[in-house]
Scaffold this active site. Structure first.
Site, mmCIF file in Angstrom:
data_model
loop_
_atom_site.group_PDB
_atom_site.id
_atom_site.type_symbol
_atom_site.label_atom_id
_atom_site.label_comp_id
_atom_site.label_asym_id
_atom_site.label_seq_id
_atom_site.Cartn_x
_atom_site.Cartn_y
_atom_site.Cartn_z
ATOM 1 N N SER A 293 9.151 123.407 8.117
ATOM 2 C CA SER A 293 9.165 123.757 9.532
ATOM 3 C C SER A 293 7.805 123.515 10.148
ATOM 4 O O SER A 293 6.777 123.592 9.460
ATOM 5 C CB SER A 293 9.523 125.236 9.706
ATOM 6 N N ASP A 294 7.776 123.217 11.446
ATOM 7 C CA ASP A 294 6.508 123.317 12.147
ATOM 8 C C ASP A 294 6.107 124.792 12.104
ATOM 9 O O ASP A 294 6.950 125.684 11.935
ATOM 10 C CB ASP A 294 6.629 122.811 13.587
ATOM 11 N N CYS A 295 4.828 125.050 12.251
ATOM 12 C CA CYS A 295 4.319 126.366 11.883
ATOM 13 C C CYS A 295 4.872 127.486 12.758
ATOM 14 O O CYS A 295 4.674 127.495 13.980
ATOM 15 C CB CYS A 295 2.807 126.354 11.894
ATOM 16 N N SER A 297 8.071 128.009 13.231
ATOM 17 C CA SER A 297 9.259 127.593 13.978
ATOM 18 C C SER A 297 10.446 128.527 13.768
ATOM 19 O O SER A 297 11.228 128.763 14.693
ATOM 20 C CB SER A 297 9.677 126.178 13.572
#
Length: 776
Positions: A293-295, A297
């Protein structure tokens, strides 16, 4: 790091002496093994520690030894140690967009590793249109990353590159991308990833990551931020534009990881969408690795997007959708409860772990002694080497684009001009040159320092910084220009104007910079040269049309050696050959263009202009692919087929009608080896050697849903003065001459396709084969 001048001959000699001493001079203790320490009798014989076994068997053995509590703590970027199995904690989050970066907790500079080679920002390197250069940069970056890992100050998993399309010219992160064209971005992705990951079969040098999947290209615009944005995207645009680079990254680059984005796509968070993650990335494209995941997310779609009612549901949705690793603590906190509540099966957790552990095993992290690893001997001697820094300089030279050269006034003659005024807020910058997601550079050469190596200078900033809110420094700048024999203005943007979290308000130079440029140009005793430093395009029509501004260079953010590269081009030591990887629009382009409107194609009924050179037909300042040189190149097509027949695979009815006439589904054609070979002679008619960028565009048969034209191939070719080189271009028909219809189906249009190479055009008739053979 402070600006430094060119090393003295003595220091260079001493450096070479140290290098000749070899690795033994830099005796560093190899870091302790991540796992499977051969001195640990309890673990060294366990199957997951045996490098002779298959990766899958080792991973299966390890997962079978873990408790649920241990498993969930491995689902996050700061994965916990498992002391009873001799496994240390690991930080997954490192960045290497254009050099090892200290953005994120995975890499730290200091001690034996005070810095790393900082290459130009990606938008600049993309302007080289040189795939072999991109791969070379990746190899250097991974050498330095491995060296830092061996020294205990970096990880082996790098969340780079950014392969989103530079869809809107205001996007603050457009600088991180290779530009607006899907094929260009995809080829960059595959090339850079190959450089990072190496070519040793299933073994990984480092693990790269293509991000942010998908339709992510808005940070904060007009009250809408990336955490709350729902990108409404048609199937056509998803397949035709946004997914192309990710597909190429996975299928051609064999990337070890893909990162999902913050935004929703058509109402579903990307990190919770099984159609995107499990079905497409892993299923259709065949990702061999992990999805991260993007941080934060997962937390974002729970407590900001309110996509689920409980945190346990959010954790379960992510893992069931195909997410394997969470950048952030959310999955470590809530996954165990999700299993206990029956929202998630422990087998799903095992699947996620299998994908992350697969990558760690392929990186050699369970092989015990580091010194036995193929890259185990890399250390401080392999970071910031003269060769690496020379590649950073060459990358900047290749990426700088010459946009205007009246007269021609460039290159500047040091015999004719004895002094130059160097003016502008970016004239003596260092850190600005490396853009975002950068680390600590080995050293810097600012534009002023680079120019001073060639000629005597008079320096005035003109503006205190790029915001240029007042004219207090104008008079000194105007006075300098009136005294010098020539004037070099270095203006543009920096991270205060365009950055992550910050999209641009407009396309013109910030503050009063345009006023500074015009006043200095009017006062200059000699020619005025404008040097632009920026990630995104700038409306500089005023300068393009001003006869007092003799030349314009765009440098992007040219990296640690940017000043040297700029000076080499200004004074003729290097012949520029870069091409713009994005369209430069006039400010008026933004009038009916909300960043939140994702459609690529124009709409006559609403006045929506469309996006990128593929779909926008209006006026531009400079077009995609534009860039001139100090020499003139002429193209001649030596040979190319005039007819190509498409054989069908026999399982489908012949032909397939669409709204634009006859077109064959790519899935119905026999695509293997179905390519067009075009031989192009490139003649250098000038008196200087040069490296020429050969861009090949295709204009498909007319249809309201097809692009005006699209990039189908590019090659970099070095051509000596007054010489000729023949270049063979292979264009894969199914990949590059196909278009996507409104239903998201990729098809090959029958009829005349026009190939454009510079001013040269060649028509190819594509037709359905009668006997399953290819004609030429």
């Amino acid at each position: 790091m402070a600006s430094t001048a060119m090393p003295s001959p003595l220091s260079v000699t001493f450096l070479l002496f140290l290098l000749l001493l070899g690795a033994s001079f830099y005796t560093i203790e190899a870091r302790e093994p991540f796992a499977c320490d051969p001195k640990d009798a309890k673990t060294k014989g366990l199957p997951f520690c045996l490098a002779s076994l298959e990766v899958e068997d080792r991973v299966k053995d390890l997962i079978g030894r873990l408790t649920l509590q241990e498993k969930v703590k491995l689902l996050v970027n700061n994965a916990a140690a498992v002391p009873r199995l001799g496994i240390k904690g690991y930080e997954w989050w490192s960045e290497a967009l254009h050099g090892v970066s200290n953005v994120g907790p995975g890499a730290k500079f200091g001690g034996d590793f005070p810095g790393a080679t900082s290459f130009p920002q990606v938008i600049t390197t993309a302007a080289s249109f040189n795939a072999s250069l991109w791969e070379s940069i990746g190899r250097v970056v991974s050498d330095e990353a491995r060296a830092m890992y061996n020294g205990g100050v970096a990880g082996l998993t790098y969340w780079s590159p950014n392969v989103n399309i530079f869809r809107d010219p205001r996007w603050g992160r457009g600088q991180e991308t290779p530009g607006e064209d899907p094929v260009l971005v995809g080829k960059y992705a595959a090339s850079y990833v190959r450089g990072l990951q190496g070519n040793d079969g299933n073994r990984l040098k480092v693990a790269a990551c293509c991000k942010h999947f998908t339709a992510y290209d808005l940070d904060n615009w007009n009250g809408v931020d990336r955490y709350h944005f729902n990108a409404k995207v048609s199937k056509q645009d998803i397949v035709d534009t946004f997914d192309v680079p990710f597909k190429m990254c996975v299928k051609e680059g064999k990337v070890a990881s893909v990162m999902c984005s913050y935004n929703q796509v058509n109402g579903v968070p990307t990190c919770a969408d099984p159609n995107l993650l499990k079905k497409t990335v892993r299923g259709v494209w065949g990702l061999d690795g992990y999805i991260v995941s993007d941080c934060d997310s997962v937390r974002v779609y729970y407590d900001q997007q309110h996509y689920t009612s409980t945190p346990e549901e959010a954790a379960a949705d992510a893992i069931k959708a195909g997410l394997d690793l969470d950048c952030g603590p959310f999955l470590a906190v809530h996954t165990e409860d999700a299993v206990k509540k029956g929202l998630l099966n422990e087998k799903d957790v095992n699947t996620a772990l299998a994908n992350t552990l697969n990558v760690q095993v392929r990186l050699g992290m369970f092989d015990g002694e580091l010194s036995k690893h193929p890259f185990g001997n890399l250390g401080p001697k392999d970071v910031c080497t003269p060769a690496h820094q020379e590649l950073a300089l060459e990358s900047a030279r290749q990426g700088i684009v010459l946009l205007k050269n009246r007269g021609p006034s460039l290159p500047l003659s040091t015999r004719r001009y004895r002094t130059v005024a160097v003016i502008g807020p970016n004239s003596n910058v260092t850190n600005t040159m490396i853009g975002n997601y950068a680390g600590v550079a080995c050293e810097y050469t600012s534009p002023l320092q680079g120019i001073e190596r060639y000629i005597k200078t008079i320096h005035q900033q003109g503006c205190a910084d790029v915001t240029c809110t007042d004219n207090k420094l104008f008079s000194a700048a105007v006075n300098a220009a009136s005294q010098a024999d020539a004037t070099i203005l270095v203006v543009g943007l920096d991270q205060t104007i365009e950055a992550e979290f910050k999209d641009r308000a407009g396309l013109v130079l910030p503050g009063r910079q345009q006023e500074l440029v015009s006043k200095v140009a009017a006062a200059s005793k000699g020619p005025t040269i404008l040097v632009l430093m920026s990630g995104g395009p700038i409306d500089v029509a005023f300068a393009k049309n001003d006869p007092r501004i003799f030349a314009i260079l765009w440098t992007g953010y040219p990296g640690q050696a940017g000043g040297a590269a700029i000076a080499d081009i200004l004074f003729g030591a290097y012949n520029p050959g870069g091409k713009l990887p994005m369209t430069w629009y006039p400010q008026d382009y933004l009038k009916n263009l909300p960043m939140t409107t994702m459609a690529m194609r124009s709409s006559q009924s609403t006045g929506y202009p469309g996006r990128t050179y593929r779909f926008y037909k209006g006026p531009v300042v400079y077009p995609f692919g534009y860039g001139i040189s100090y020499t003139k190149y002429v193209h001649t097509i030596a040979s190319a087929p005039s007819v190509i027949s498409i054989p069908l695979d026999g399982r489908h009815a012949r032909g397939n009608t669409t709204t634009s006439g006859k077109a064959i589904r790519v899935t119905h054609a026999k695509c293997n080896r179905l390519s067009i070979g075009v031989q192009v002679d490139v003649r250098n008619k000038g008196s200087r050697d040069g490296s020429h960028t050969l861009l090949v565009f295709s204009a498909p048969p007319a249809g309201h849903w097809v692009p005006h034209k699209q990039l189908v191939a590019f090659e970099k070719v070095h051509v000596p003065a007054r010489a000729q080189r023949r270049v063979l271009i292979n264009i894969h028909v199914c990949k590059y001459l196909s278009v996507v219809d409104k239903s998201g189906i990729r098809r090959i249009p029958m009829g005349l396709h026009s190939l454009h190479i510079g001013d040269t055009k060649h028509s190819v008739s594509i037709q359905e084969a009668k006997l399953g053979v290819i004609k030429s």
